[in-house]
Motif scaffolding. Structure first.
Motif, PDB file in Angstrom:
ATOM      1  N   ALA A 118       0.820  -1.214   0.000  1.00  0.00           N
ATOM      2  CA  ALA A 118       0.000   0.000   0.000  1.00  0.00           C
ATOM      3  C   ALA A 118       0.851   1.259   0.000  1.00  0.00           C
ATOM      4  O   ALA A 118       0.528   2.241  -0.675  1.00  0.00           O
ATOM      5  N   PHE A 119       1.939   1.235   0.765  1.00  0.00           N
ATOM      6  CA  PHE A 119       2.878   2.362   0.805  1.00  0.00           C
ATOM      7  C   PHE A 119       4.142   1.917   1.526  1.00  0.00           C
ATOM      8  O   PHE A 119       4.089   1.532   2.690  1.00  0.00           O
ATOM      9  N   ARG A 125      -4.752   5.085  -9.717  1.00  0.00           N
ATOM     10  CA  ARG A 125      -5.993   4.373  -9.408  1.00  0.00           C
ATOM     11  C   ARG A 125      -7.189   4.813 -10.249  1.00  0.00           C
ATOM     12  O   ARG A 125      -7.980   3.962 -10.679  1.00  0.00           O
ATOM     13  N   PRO A 126      -7.381   6.123 -10.518  1.00  0.00           N
ATOM     14  CA  PRO A 126      -8.518   6.476 -11.370  1.00  0.00           C
ATOM     15  C   PRO A 126      -8.427   5.854 -12.765  1.00  0.00           C
ATOM     16  O   PRO A 126      -9.440   5.409 -13.314  1.00  0.00           O
ATOM     17  N   ALA A 127      -7.225   5.790 -13.334  1.00  0.00           N
ATOM     18  CA  ALA A 127      -7.064   5.191 -14.656  1.00  0.00           C
ATOM     19  C   ALA A 127      -7.211   3.675 -14.610  1.00  0.00           C
ATOM     20  O   ALA A 127      -7.780   3.062 -15.514  1.00  0.00           O
ATOM     21  N   LEU A 128      -6.719   3.043 -13.534  1.00  0.00           N
ATOM     22  CA  LEU A 128      -6.779   1.588 -13.420  1.00  0.00           C
ATOM     23  C   LEU A 128      -8.150   1.083 -13.011  1.00  0.00           C
ATOM     24  O   LEU A 128      -8.649   0.085 -13.551  1.00  0.00           O
ATOM     25  N   TYR A 129      -8.754   1.711 -12.013  1.00  0.00           N
ATOM     26  CA  TYR A 129      -9.969   1.185 -11.385  1.00  0.00           C
ATOM     27  C   TYR A 129     -11.170   2.116 -11.467  1.00  0.00           C
ATOM     28  O   TYR A 129     -12.194   1.847 -10.846  1.00  0.00           O
ATOM     29  N   GLN A 130     -11.029   3.236 -12.163  1.00  0.00           N
ATOM     30  CA  GLN A 130     -12.075   4.265 -12.128  1.00  0.00           C
ATOM     31  C   GLN A 130     -12.353   4.706 -10.688  1.00  0.00           C
ATOM     32  O   GLN A 130     -13.498   4.945 -10.290  1.00  0.00           O
ATOM     33  N   ALA A 187      -2.924   5.078   0.114  1.00  0.00           N
ATOM     34  CA  ALA A 187      -2.661   3.711  -0.335  1.00  0.00           C
ATOM     35  C   ALA A 187      -2.630   3.662  -1.859  1.00  0.00           C
ATOM     36  O   ALA A 187      -3.536   4.182  -2.517  1.00  0.00           O
ATOM     37  N   TYR A 188      -1.605   3.044  -2.395  1.00  0.00           N
ATOM     38  CA  TYR A 188      -1.465   2.836  -3.835  1.00  0.00           C
ATOM     39  C   TYR A 188      -1.369   4.139  -4.622  1.00  0.00           C
ATOM     40  O   TYR A 188      -1.684   4.186  -5.796  1.00  0.00           O
ATOM     41  N   GLY A 189      -0.946   5.204  -3.959  1.00  0.00           N
ATOM     42  CA  GLY A 189      -0.650   6.460  -4.638  1.00  0.00           C
ATOM     43  C   GLY A 189       0.837   6.509  -4.910  1.00  0.00           C
ATOM     44  O   GLY A 189       1.283   6.231  -6.027  1.00  0.00           O
ATOM     45  N   TYR A 190       1.603   6.806  -3.864  1.00  0.00           N
ATOM     46  CA  TYR A 190       3.052   6.851  -4.051  1.00  0.00           C
ATOM     47  C   TYR A 190       3.607   5.494  -4.466  1.00  0.00           C
ATOM     48  O   TYR A 190       4.543   5.410  -5.260  1.00  0.00           O
ATOM     49  N   SER A 191       3.038   4.419  -3.948  1.00  0.00           N
ATOM     50  CA  SER A 191       3.588   3.090  -4.258  1.00  0.00           C
ATOM     51  C   SER A 191       3.460   2.746  -5.740  1.00  0.00           C
ATOM     52  O   SER A 191       4.225   1.919  -6.259  1.00  0.00           O
ATOM     53  N   MET A 192       2.503   3.357  -6.450  1.00  0.00           N
ATOM     54  CA  MET A 192       2.367   3.150  -7.890  1.00  0.00           C
ATOM     55  C   MET A 192       2.900   4.340  -8.689  1.00  0.00           C
ATOM     56  O   MET A 192       2.755   4.383  -9.909  1.00  0.00           O
ATOM     57  N   ALA A 193       3.485   5.298  -8.024  1.00  0.00           N
ATOM     58  CA  ALA A 193       3.979   6.489  -8.714  1.00  0.00           C
ATOM     59  C   ALA A 193       5.031   6.106  -9.748  1.00  0.00           C
ATOM     60  O   ALA A 193       5.757   5.122  -9.591  1.00  0.00           O
ATOM     61  N   ASN A 194       5.101   6.874 -10.807  1.00  0.00           N
ATOM     62  CA  ASN A 194       5.944   6.526 -11.944  1.00  0.00           C
ATOM     63  C   ASN A 194       6.512   7.784 -12.591  1.00  0.00           C
ATOM     64  O   ASN A 194       6.158   8.906 -12.210  1.00  0.00           O
TER      65      ASN A 194
END
Length: 439
Positions: free
Chosen positions: A67-68, A330-335, A389-396
């Protein structure tokens, strides 16, 4: 304005978190900026732990670090008495550097590499959650070579599908994760694990999905698992000492979400495990859970600066911010949906409806559709809630955008736990063409 944790509107009309003015945070550290409310993380961890203590059962609460993850978060989790779930060599390396007690680390993942398994064995972590036969075979071989025993949980899929987004449902039979119960895979895995010389089979792991708002799925999973435990006892004289029921406890992102108090999930899990153990005349197993999102999700807020705008009369009014899918996929992946306010004008009444666009070169880079706000201006600060959760951890680094900084706040103090990436960081691993072309 929806408030949670220590967030409030201060005397300047600004959003304040942990006693720190978010407008000042944006000025000092720049935007985008992740802000974590340490008090809320501590409160949530205690709620999970207290639910077990109240019921008087043996337990572990492990932070699901996907999550982070960062050094400071792992140190905080350790200080709070939490165990730690890791899913990669990188997360394990971070845990080692954070001095997390090795015996409290659980290693997940459906495709752990040989080097990752070797790293786990050499570090003498608490257990490996084995996901498939290939992994069981490789782990057994490594343990034999290193003459080291390893505790193991077998991840099973109980055939229970939680009410969640298709992409984050993992408890159903058709899943890339775990050993299937119905086909006999789980029974075969138990037989192989029990025969493996250096494998200590502690128990069973089950995770039925994410962002779950009811307890029915957990109850059904436990009931299903106990049907098979009775068979395993009869066929292999094996009863799990540990039952890990995973995580997936939901949080409130918007007013549409209605999560239960965390204690409700735990007490219902314990109730059905006690009931089924008694019915089967078995000792109560140690119950493990692994919250991630529910520990850090709503403790995180992202601050953005508003830049350009585009108004299409009678259609839509776009506001663009200086981040987007580079810091929140997350908005792009899961709406996924979020709520937000203007941090510098949090007390003002809403006047218009905007759609918040990210700056990445993709039409799908939209953070929030149809967000009511006061009439917004350039350089206003937008605070998007529940991004922990899943913000910074998925940051690119798409479009070569540097990843944001992260600060923890508590009792009026701010601590930088991850520095903002620089442009120099972006090319640090790059090699110029002249160094690779034949001379």
């Amino acid at each position: 304005m929806y408030t949670h944790g220590t967030s409030r509107i201060n005397e300047f009309g600004h959003l304040e978190i942990g006693g720190v003015d978010t407008v000042q945070l944006a000025k000092q550290y720049g935007t985008p900026l992740f802000v974590y409310d340490m008090a809320l993380i501590k409160q949530r961890a205690k709620q999970f732990q207290d639910a077990f203590i109240d019921e008087g059962v043996p337990y572990q609460v492990a932070y699901a670090s996907k999550a982070f993850s960062c050094l400071a978060m792992f140190q905080l989790a350790s200080e709070l008495g939490l165990s730690l779930d890791v899913v990669s060599g990188g997360e394990l390396y971070t845990a080692i550097k954070a001095n997390v007690p090795m015996g409290r680390i659980h290693f997940h993942g459906n495709n752990k590499s040989i080097s990752e398994l070797e790293m786990a064995v050499e570090a003498k972590i608490g257990c490996v959650v084995v996901d498939n036969f290939y992994e069981l075979e490789q782990l057994s071989r490594i343990c034999l070579e290193k003459e080291t025993k390893m505790n193991v949980l077998l991840r099973i899929t109980p055939g229970v599908e939680a009410h969640t987004h298709d992409y984050i449902s993992t408890g159903q039979e058709d899943s890339k994760f775990g050993f299937d119960l119905e086909s006999g895979q789980a029974a075969e895995a138990i037989e192989r694990a029990l025969k493996a010389e250096k494998i200590e089979l502690l128990g069973i792991h089950s995770h039925i999905g994410s962002q779950i708002f009811e307890t029915t799925g957990f109850v059904m999973a436990v009931e299903k698992i106990y049907q098979y435990i009775n068979q395993w006892r009869e066929n292999y004289q094996y009863v799990p000492k540990v039952l890990n029921l995973g995580g997936g406890f939901g949080i409130r992102y918007t007013e549409e979400d209605a999560p239960l108090p965390v204690g409700n999930y735990i007490k219902e899990m314990i109730r059905v495990v006690k009931e089924k153990s008694a019915e089967s005349n078995m000792d109560l197993p140690e119950i493990w859970i692994e919250p991630g999102r529910s520990l850090v999700g709503d403790a995180g807020t992202t601050l953005y600066s508003i830049g350009s705008s585009k108004e299409l009369p009678a259609i839509r009014h776009y506001l663009s911010v200086d981040g987007g899918m580079s810091d929140n996929l997350r908005p792009a992946l899961y709406q996924a949906k979020y709520e937000a306010v203007l941090a510098n004008r949090a007390a003002e009444q809403t006047e218009e409806v905007y759609s918040i666009a990210g700056k990445c070169c993709e039409s799908g880079d939209m953070l929030i559709w149809d967000l009511p706000l006061p009439k917004a201006n350039h350089e206003d600060i937008l605070a998007v809630f529940c991004t922990g959760a899943y913000g910074y951890s998925m940051a690119n680094n798409y479009n070569r955008i540097p990843r944001p900084a992260v600060v923890f706040v508590e009792e009026g103090d701010a601590y930088v736990v991850i520095e903002r990436e620089s442009y120099a960081d972006l090319i640090r691993l790059d090699k110029p063409l002249v160094s690779v072309v034949k001379q």
